[in-house]
Design an enzyme around this catalytic site. Structure first.
Site, PDB file in Angstrom:
ATOM      1  CE  LYS A 107      -0.981  -1.326  13.968  1.00 49.72           C
ATOM      2  NZ  LYS A 107      -0.711  -0.599  12.695  1.00 49.72           N
ATOM      3  CD  GLU A 112       0.495   2.942  14.075  1.00 50.23           C
ATOM      4  OE1 GLU A 112       1.416   2.290  13.584  1.00 50.23           O
ATOM      5  OE2 GLU A 112      -0.695   2.861  13.674  1.00 50.23           O
ATOM      6  CB  ILE A 121      -6.066   6.895  10.646  1.00 55.25           C
ATOM      7  CG1 ILE A 121      -4.588   7.166  10.921  1.00 55.25           C
ATOM      8  CG2 ILE A 121      -6.588   7.692   9.453  1.00 55.25           C
ATOM      9  CD1 ILE A 121      -4.233   8.617  11.122  1.00 55.25           C
ATOM     10  CD  GLU A 176      -0.659  -4.181   3.657  1.00 56.78           C
ATOM     11  OE1 GLU A 176      -1.166  -5.105   2.999  1.00 56.78           O
ATOM     12  OE2 GLU A 176      -0.841  -4.036   4.881  1.00 56.78           O
ATOM     13  CG  ASN A 226       2.055  -7.240   3.173  1.00 54.87           C
ATOM     14  OD1 ASN A 226       2.098  -7.560   4.348  1.00 54.87           O
ATOM     15  ND2 ASN A 226       1.063  -6.541   2.660  1.00 54.87           N
ATOM     16  NE  ARG A 260       2.561 -12.056   2.551  1.00 54.56           N
ATOM     17  CZ  ARG A 260       1.504 -11.268   2.370  1.00 54.56           C
ATOM     18  NH1 ARG A 260       1.089 -10.988   1.148  1.00 54.56           N
ATOM     19  NH2 ARG A 260       0.842 -10.721   3.377  1.00 54.56           N
TER      20      ARG A 260
END
Lengths: 172, 445, 445, 172
Positions: free
Chosen positions: B158, B200, B203, B275, B290, B292
């Site tokens: 990632k 990572e 999953i 999240e 996030n 916001r």
């Protein structure tokens, strides 16, 4: 802004000749409302007393930003409503210099100085016509149009929106 | 309290914020691009300023022009909504340096949580499980191979600055790991101007569960329970709901508490979402915050009875949270469907145009948050989401029945929308039984 | 459970019933007059039959035609909504004699409660206070004078078959009593073909408080708390809310329990409303039972979370109530505003016509129950009510702020409506402080 | 679309000649509102003073009540849509006998009997043309029109709505 259509060949325009034909047909046959759409375009026209609520906003004919003083209730509606009406009847002749940014309009470099331009001044595209203050920065604005100023549409100190007409010129 | 707020956004979230402000007696200044000129919601603000041409880069993303409108509008605060500048720490900084409160978290917290590697560090400090991985950027390919061996394949590569699936790659073995590292890094450099990548554990078929939190400036942080957002297409959420179906109560409690711990550790305030991904054994792993308000916030509002936009404003104005964790109740089931102007028959590409006929669903338990109406023209310049249909009923079964009824009523003509897909989703046995994961929609429809 | 229900009504309540049925998996058969042909809500029913010309007497009040449509539509039950045939015991009888369940109370209970004198008797049996009065029809003028002396002037002369203020007269002394009796009796004979009148103590400036009840066929009756409907104009409710502001908790409890006792005593089942007037010392007196679902039922739905239309259908199908009194919670404050197509500048006379522009309010806590849309034509044949705007918020103050915000957003063009009056009402200090009674609106606006 | 706006041949415009033809048809047949759409285009036209959107729908041209078999979704919409379309093309000439009540239509007194009327039968206003059963009552229906039957629009045993056309006549 109010530049005639034919000089901008690459612009995705509405064919105003077709539009005129449509209006003539509507008048002739007493049509009060038309809505045409295909993949690319959608036309909606209503004749008679009630005006189109939300014209697809021919921006060239919708020069007025929200007036700062009046509550915006009327303001954002105004351009849309004005658009179709303005086109045939009240469209002010001439060329418009519009605000390239939102901010505070100043006619002169300082309160002591004379204004950059006045009614009657002949300007070239690179003539500085005003200052618009945005975020404490005083931006000198070049008119980017050539002509003789016939009307100044805002007052020094007024807040102006993007695209709001500032000066009207006539070709020099 | 603020007397006047600038709404630095457009469409349904701008309308949502204008509505909240008016109920609170706060005046609003709207900004709009030329593409949004004349939209009805602008007339509900107390003042509206055109800030540029249709392209967002020249209008809704123009920090200077928005600040300038805030100054001539004489506001004390800016609400950024979601998208556009909502998670732009620089914008938050500029607002505050101009003595205009940015309704959102502190700049430092935004920056720390905005970077995936530092966010993982905060999570570890807070005792929140993260997906096993490289614990930092990959600097050496051989290191990466060792790490992958220790956490086990498949692994996910990632980008640290990534998002929306960009710069992301799955590697099932050493060969594809070696190849993928270089490719992902190059892609990340190109997309985000930051080549940093990390590893990572991958999953498989995870669920997406997120926790709504809100904190004030006095160290109080509460969670408002979770939402399941596993119904996604190309990393875009389609359906969000609360409670997360089939989540065991003790897992739910742990995941919610983890979210609180995490944002407390980060010194985070205002509304935010943590999240997580949840595997089939209900192990959960923190993914990101996030920083916001989110599109799906109404789901939480309906099950908790708390108005998140109003709370954001109150907290930003320096008020204390009016409730403690113990005061927050969750009742019923709320489901949100995003309605997008997209053509399902043409790869879900945007379908701008004029809505020629609109019949909205309504009745008990139904909320439709949208700025559109019959005659509204959806411009091609922005997000395709044109509204959010949210239902809240005592049980999930009833909520689904209500949603189906709403979809039966819903008429939009003149543009293509995702409503046909929605009908299929709400009729699918695996959605009704909630045998879904984040790959379900793409696998199935 | 019913597989198929005929909706013997039109407009918003027909839509409301169709929506409930669809969520329950019940098919619907709609009926319509020629004036309603093409209305969008008809397309949401599974089948729709034209039953006559626009005049209600020739369509929505034509029992034969409705039964005929029920037969060709092959339904097991009829939902009458409110108005039209909803409280017509004969219609209920005909339905049931055709083996079509009438979704409402037993015929005997309807008849007994429909007559004001027998309703008072039931109330007395149930221990429910009634306005002191003649306890029966006036047969002799001298008797009336003696009764008036004993209960004290002013007294109210009312028609036993009356309603909507017709056949009603206030007498402040013996002379006007003697004159009024004859006049009221004649008026009642003319209006209702029933000259029977009775006497009541005239309660000055009362509040109107009503209690929602629902009972099943197994002797279970619960109340769903009260609504205040004091905001009236010419006996037409304009605003309804729950809880009733400023009603002391012990009065509230007593009034709710009285309603349960009363309908139990009458052998009443299904949904109904007990209306009371409340004087300035919080003495309350039973007035009448409305043996049907009411216009303002959403107020109760929002504060209790119970879907009344669905419960009506379940109870009529022979289901037991799924809750006991202890299960019923009341939370928040709900306020309903009736939106009428009336011209406030011309004595509130009906304003039929086509809605040329419609922008509806929305957002959290807002429900708009209506069958109208932009382009809909309001016909001159029926009630002027075109929709109900209902808000529900944690507190009355917030509900009022939300309602004001909604009224600010609400745009209806092409017809005149009561929205301007609504704006005035929701801004009036005496309404906000709730210093109102049933005469307030007429005295003030 | 067809008629090229000569300067921009590939641009999809609206064919105003077709539009004129449409208007001429509308005028000729007194059509006040048309809504046409196919995959590519949608046209919507309204003539004359602003019209009622849901016209109490010229019952003569709106024959179809909700068909019992089909979901009513289409049915109530049908009359409105059908009306203008039907006008120029398929408008059935002649006089219609419509159902005076909702119920079940029977063409004959009993299954063994011949029908009251057939195509070609000349009827007077008091001629019994059918039975409509409502609430177990078999109502003999007089046509109340005079002429020769040219079409029977429903089948024996059909459910019919109020106002639904049953027979078409031509003046005898």
């Amino acid at each position: 802004m109010a530049k005639p259509v034919e000089t901008e060949p690459k612009r995705k325009a509405f064919d105003l000749d077709d539009f005129r034909k449509l209006l003539q047909l509507m008048e002739k046959y007493g049509v009060s409302e038309v809505s045409l759409s295909n993949e690319d375009e959608s036309w909606k026209v209503r004749r008679g007393p009630r005006q189109v609520a939300y014209a697809p906003a021919l921006p060239e004919f919708a020069p007025v930003a929200a007036a700062p003083a009046a509550p915006a209730v009327a303001a954002p509606a105004a351009p849309a409503a004005a658009a179709p009406a303005a086109a045939p009847a009240a469209a002010p002749a001439g060329i418009l210099i519009t605000a390239p940014t939102v901010g505070t309009f100043y006619a002169a470099p300082s309160p002591e100085d004379p204004p950059f331009v006045s009614v009657g001044t002949v300007v070239k595209p690179d003539t500085v016509v005003c200052i618009i203050e945005a975020m404490k920065v005083f931006n000198q604005i070049q008119g980017e149009k050539a002509g003789r100023i016939v009307e100044i549409l805002v007052q020094s100190g007024d807040a102006v929106g993007f695209g709001q007409p500032l000066f009207r010129l006539e070709p020099a | 309290m603020f007397q006047r707020i600038l709404v630095a956004n457009r469409g349904e979230i701008a309308l949502r914020i204008i509505r909240a402000c008016r109920e609170m007696g706060i005046e609003t200044v709207a900004v709009y691009s030329e593409a949004d000129r004349g939209a009805h919601y602008l007339s509900l603000a107390d003042e509206a300023w055109c800030i540029g041409p249709p392209q967002a880069l020249e209008s809704y993303l123009q920090i200077k022009r928005i600040i300038s409108a805030a100054e001539i509008g004489n506001v004390q605060a800016v609400h950024p909504g979601y998208g556009f500048l909502a998670e732009n720490a620089h914008f938050a900084e500029v607002c505050r340096s101009c003595n205009i409160e940015f309704i959102g978290p502190p700049v430092e917290a935004m920056q720390q949580l905005g970077d995936k590697v530092s966010a993982r560090e905060i999570a570890r400090k807070a005792g929140v499980p993260c997906v096993p991985g490289s614990d930092g950027l990959i600097t050496d390919v051989e290191d990466a191979v060792r790490i992958a061996d220790s956490i086990g394949y498949p692994v996910l590569i990632k980008a640290t600055a990534g998002g929306g699936g960009k710069g992301m790659r799955v590697a099932g073995n050493e060969i594809s790991l070696r190849a993928g590292l270089a490719a992902a890094s190059a892609e990340a450099e190109k997309a985000f101007k930051n080549a940093g990548v990390y590893l990572e554990k991958y999953i498989e078929k995870p669920r997406h569960v997120e926790v709504q939190i809100i904190g004030d400036n006095y160290g109080n942080v509460v969670h408002l329970y979770e939402r399941d957002c596993s119904m996604q297409r190309r990393h875009q959420k389609l359906i969000e709901e609360s409670p997360a179906p089939k989540l065991p109560p003790e897992v739910r409690e742990r995941i919610c508490n983890c979210a609180v711990q995490l944002v407390k550790t980060a010194g985070y305030t205002n509304a935010g979402t943590c999240e997580f991904i949840v595997d089939k054994n209900f192990n959960f792993y923190f993914i990101e915050v996030n920083a916001r308000i989110q599109v799906e916030h109404p789901v939480t509002e309906l099950v908790t009875g708390i108005d998140l936009i109003k709370q954001q404003i109150l907290v930003a104005a320096g008020e204390k949270l009016p409730f403690t964790q113990a005061d927050i109740r969750h009742s019923g089931c709320a489901i949100e469907l995003r309605v997008n102007a997209e053509d399902p028959d043409n790869g879900f590409r945007g379908s701008p145009g004029t809505i020629t006929r609109l019949r909205l669903p309504g009745g008990p338990g139904v909320r439709f948050d949208s700025h559109v109406y019959e005659g509204y023209t959806i411009s091609p310049y922005y997000d395709s989401m044109i509204g959010k249909l949210i239902v809240c009923k005592p049980t999930r079964q009833e909520a689904i029945e209500c949603m189906r009824r709403c979809l039966h009523e819903f008429v939009i003509e003149g543009i293509k929308t995702t409503l046909p897909l929605a009908k299929k989703m709400f009729s699918h046995a695996d959605f009704v039984d909630f045998n879904v994961d984040t790959t379900f929609v793409e696998r199935t429809f």
